[in-house]
Motif scaffolding. Structure first.
Motif, PDB file in Angstrom:
ATOM      1  N   PHE A   1       0.843  -1.200   0.000  1.00 23.30           N
ATOM      2  CA  PHE A   1       0.000   0.000   0.000  1.00 23.30           C
ATOM      3  C   PHE A   1       0.877   1.249   0.000  1.00 23.30           C
ATOM      4  N   ARG A   2       1.866   1.252   0.878  1.00 21.54           N
ATOM      5  CA  ARG A   2       2.802   2.376   1.002  1.00 21.54           C
ATOM      6  C   ARG A   2       3.516   2.629  -0.322  1.00 21.54           C
ATOM      7  N   GLN A   3       3.991   1.561  -0.962  1.00 22.09           N
ATOM      8  CA  GLN A   3       4.747   1.723  -2.204  1.00 22.09           C
ATOM      9  C   GLN A   3       3.874   2.249  -3.338  1.00 22.09           C
ATOM     10  N   ILE A   4       2.666   1.746  -3.449  1.00 22.63           N
ATOM     11  CA  ILE A   4       1.745   2.237  -4.487  1.00 22.63           C
ATOM     12  C   ILE A   4       1.494   3.728  -4.271  1.00 22.63           C
ATOM     13  N   ALA A   5       1.240   4.115  -3.041  1.00 23.37           N
ATOM     14  CA  ALA A   5       0.975   5.519  -2.732  1.00 23.37           C
ATOM     15  C   ALA A   5       2.187   6.395  -3.052  1.00 23.37           C
ATOM     16  N   LEU A   6       3.377   5.909  -2.736  1.00 15.79           N
ATOM     17  CA  LEU A   6       4.584   6.679  -3.044  1.00 15.79           C
ATOM     18  C   LEU A   6       4.841   6.738  -4.546  1.00 15.79           C
TER      19      LEU A   6
ATOM     20  N   ILE B   1       0.055   6.246   6.465  1.00 17.07           N
ATOM     21  CA  ILE B   1      -0.186   7.600   5.950  1.00 17.07           C
ATOM     22  C   ILE B   1       0.924   8.538   6.407  1.00 17.07           C
ATOM     23  N   GLY B   2       1.316   8.437   7.664  1.00 17.12           N
ATOM     24  CA  GLY B   2       2.408   9.272   8.154  1.00 17.12           C
ATOM     25  C   GLY B   2       3.693   9.030   7.394  1.00 17.12           C
ATOM     26  N   ASP B   3       4.018   7.767   7.144  1.00 15.16           N
ATOM     27  CA  ASP B   3       5.240   7.430   6.428  1.00 15.16           C
ATOM     28  C   ASP B   3       5.172   7.914   4.979  1.00 15.16           C
ATOM     29  N   ILE B   4       4.037   7.721   4.342  1.00 20.28           N
ATOM     30  CA  ILE B   4       3.867   8.159   2.953  1.00 20.28           C
ATOM     31  C   ILE B   4       4.086   9.668   2.849  1.00 20.28           C
ATOM     32  N   VAL B   5       3.470  10.411   3.740  1.00 25.90           N
ATOM     33  CA  VAL B   5       3.615  11.872   3.716  1.00 25.90           C
ATOM     34  C   VAL B   5       5.064  12.275   3.998  1.00 25.90           C
ATOM     35  N   ASN B   6       5.675  11.684   5.019  1.00 22.37           N
ATOM     36  CA  ASN B   6       7.059  12.041   5.361  1.00 22.37           C
ATOM     37  C   ASN B   6       8.046  11.683   4.258  1.00 22.37           C
ATOM     38  N   VAL B   7       7.916  10.499   3.699  1.00 25.45           N
ATOM     39  CA  VAL B   7       8.828  10.081   2.628  1.00 25.45           C
ATOM     40  C   VAL B   7       8.560  10.914   1.369  1.00 25.45           C
ATOM     41  N   GLY B   8       7.291  11.047   1.018  1.00 23.60           N
ATOM     42  CA  GLY B   8       6.932  11.762  -0.204  1.00 23.60           C
ATOM     43  C   GLY B   8       7.329  13.229  -0.202  1.00 23.60           C
ATOM     44  N   THR B   9       7.343  13.847   0.958  1.00 20.27           N
ATOM     45  CA  THR B   9       7.703  15.267   1.037  1.00 20.27           C
ATOM     46  C   THR B   9       9.171  15.480   1.382  1.00 20.27           C
TER      47      THR B   9
ATOM     48  N   ALA C   1      13.882   4.449   4.871  1.00 18.94           N
ATOM     49  CA  ALA C   1      12.511   4.660   5.341  1.00 18.94           C
ATOM     50  C   ALA C   1      11.662   3.400   5.275  1.00 18.94           C
ATOM     51  N   ASP C   2      11.838   2.586   4.250  1.00 20.41           N
ATOM     52  CA  ASP C   2      11.026   1.368   4.162  1.00 20.41           C
ATOM     53  C   ASP C   2      11.373   0.382   5.273  1.00 20.41           C
ATOM     54  N   LYS C   3      12.645   0.345   5.658  1.00 17.84           N
ATOM     55  CA  LYS C   3      13.055  -0.542   6.750  1.00 17.84           C
ATOM     56  C   LYS C   3      12.528  -0.047   8.094  1.00 17.84           C
ATOM     57  N   SER C   4      12.572   1.266   8.324  1.00 15.13           N
ATOM     58  CA  SER C   4      12.051   1.796   9.593  1.00 15.13           C
ATOM     59  C   SER C   4      10.535   1.634   9.656  1.00 15.13           C
ATOM     60  N   PHE C   5       9.856   1.803   8.517  1.00 16.44           N
ATOM     61  CA  PHE C   5       8.407   1.602   8.480  1.00 16.44           C
ATOM     62  C   PHE C   5       8.057   0.163   8.844  1.00 16.44           C
ATOM     63  N   ARG C   6       8.753  -0.777   8.216  1.00 14.83           N
ATOM     64  CA  ARG C   6       8.496  -2.194   8.500  1.00 14.83           C
ATOM     65  C   ARG C   6       8.742  -2.497   9.980  1.00 14.83           C
TER      66      ARG C   6
END
Length: 185
Positions: free
Chosen positions: A87-92, A150-158, A168-173
Motif C-alpha cells: 500500500f505504502r509503495q503504491i501511494a509513493l 499515511i504518516g510514512d507516505i507523507v514524510n517520505v513523499g515530502t 525509510a522502508d526498513k524503519s516503516f516495516r
C-alpha cells in the motif's frame, strides 16, 4: 491538437496526468488538453467535485486490484505487513495523486468512490482478521497500520526522511512489526 472523442475514462486519466505533473486540475485545463471547451466535460461529470471523487475511486481501485493480485492467498502477520508495505509503495509511486486523495474529505455522496473504499477496507479487514480475532484488537491494528502508513507516505513523499543511514522502508516495516506485536500481546 485535433479534437478527441471524450469519455469518463479519458477525462479521469487526463486529470490524473495533470495532477501527477503538478498542473492545474480543472475543467478548463482538461478541456485544453483535448482541444475542446470545458462545457463538453459536463456531459460526463456534473461538476469538478464529481470528477475529483472519480479520481479518488480510480486510485483506490488501482490499489485494491494490485493488492489483491500481489497478496492473493497470504494470511497472518506476514500478509498484514506485506499489505502495508505494498500500500505504502503504491501511494509513493503516485505521490502527487495520493496527496490529492488525502485532501478529499470522506463522503458517501459518490457511490463509486464509496464502493471503492469499501472494497479496499474489506480486503484490509479480512487480512487483519487472519491474525487478530478480538474485534477491539482488529480495530486497533487497523488504525495503527493506517496511521503509520499515511504518516510514512507523507514524510517520505515530502522528503522529511532524508537520513539514509536507516532507509525509510526498513524503519516503516520495523515500526509496523513492533506495533502489531504489542497489539497482539
Amino acid at each position: 491538437m485535433p479534437r478527441q472523442i471524450l469519455s469518463k475514462e479519458l477525462i479521469i486519466k487526463t486529470s490524473i496526468k495533470l495532477i501527477e505533473n503538478k498542473k492545474e486540475n480543472n475543467f478548463a485545463t482538461i478541456a485544453r488538453e483535448f482541444g475542446t471547451q470545458s462545457q463538453a466535460l459536463y456531459n460526463y461529470f456534473p461538476n469538478q467535485l464529481a470528477l475529483n471523487y472519480a479520481i479518488v475511486a480510480w486510485l483506490i481501485n488501482l490499489m485494491t486490484d494490485q493488492l489483491r493480485r500481489n497478496l492473493f492467498g497470504k494470511a497472518g502477520m506476514t500478509a498484514i505487513i506485506d499489505f502495508a508495505m505494498e500500500f505504502r509503495q503504491i501511494a509513493l509511486n503516485h505521490f502527487h495523486l495520493t496527496q490529492f486523495v488525502l485532501k478529499m474529505p470522506r463522503t458517501n455522496m459518490f457511490p463509486e468512490t464509496t464502493a471503492a473504499f469499501n472494497e479496499l477496507k474489506s480486503i484490509f479487514n479480512q487480512m487483519i482478521a487472519t491474525e487478530f480475532t478480538d474485534p477491539k484488537k482488529q480495530l486497533l491494528a487497523s488504525r495503527c497500520i493506517r496511521d503509520l502508513a499515511i504518516g510514512d507516505i507523507v514524510n517520505v513523499g515530502t522528503g522529511w526522511f532524508a537520513d539514509k543511514s536507516l532507509p525509510a522502508d526498513k524503519s516503516f516495516r520495523k515500526l509496523l512489526e513492533q506495533s502489531l506485536c504489542v497489539i497482539a500481546n
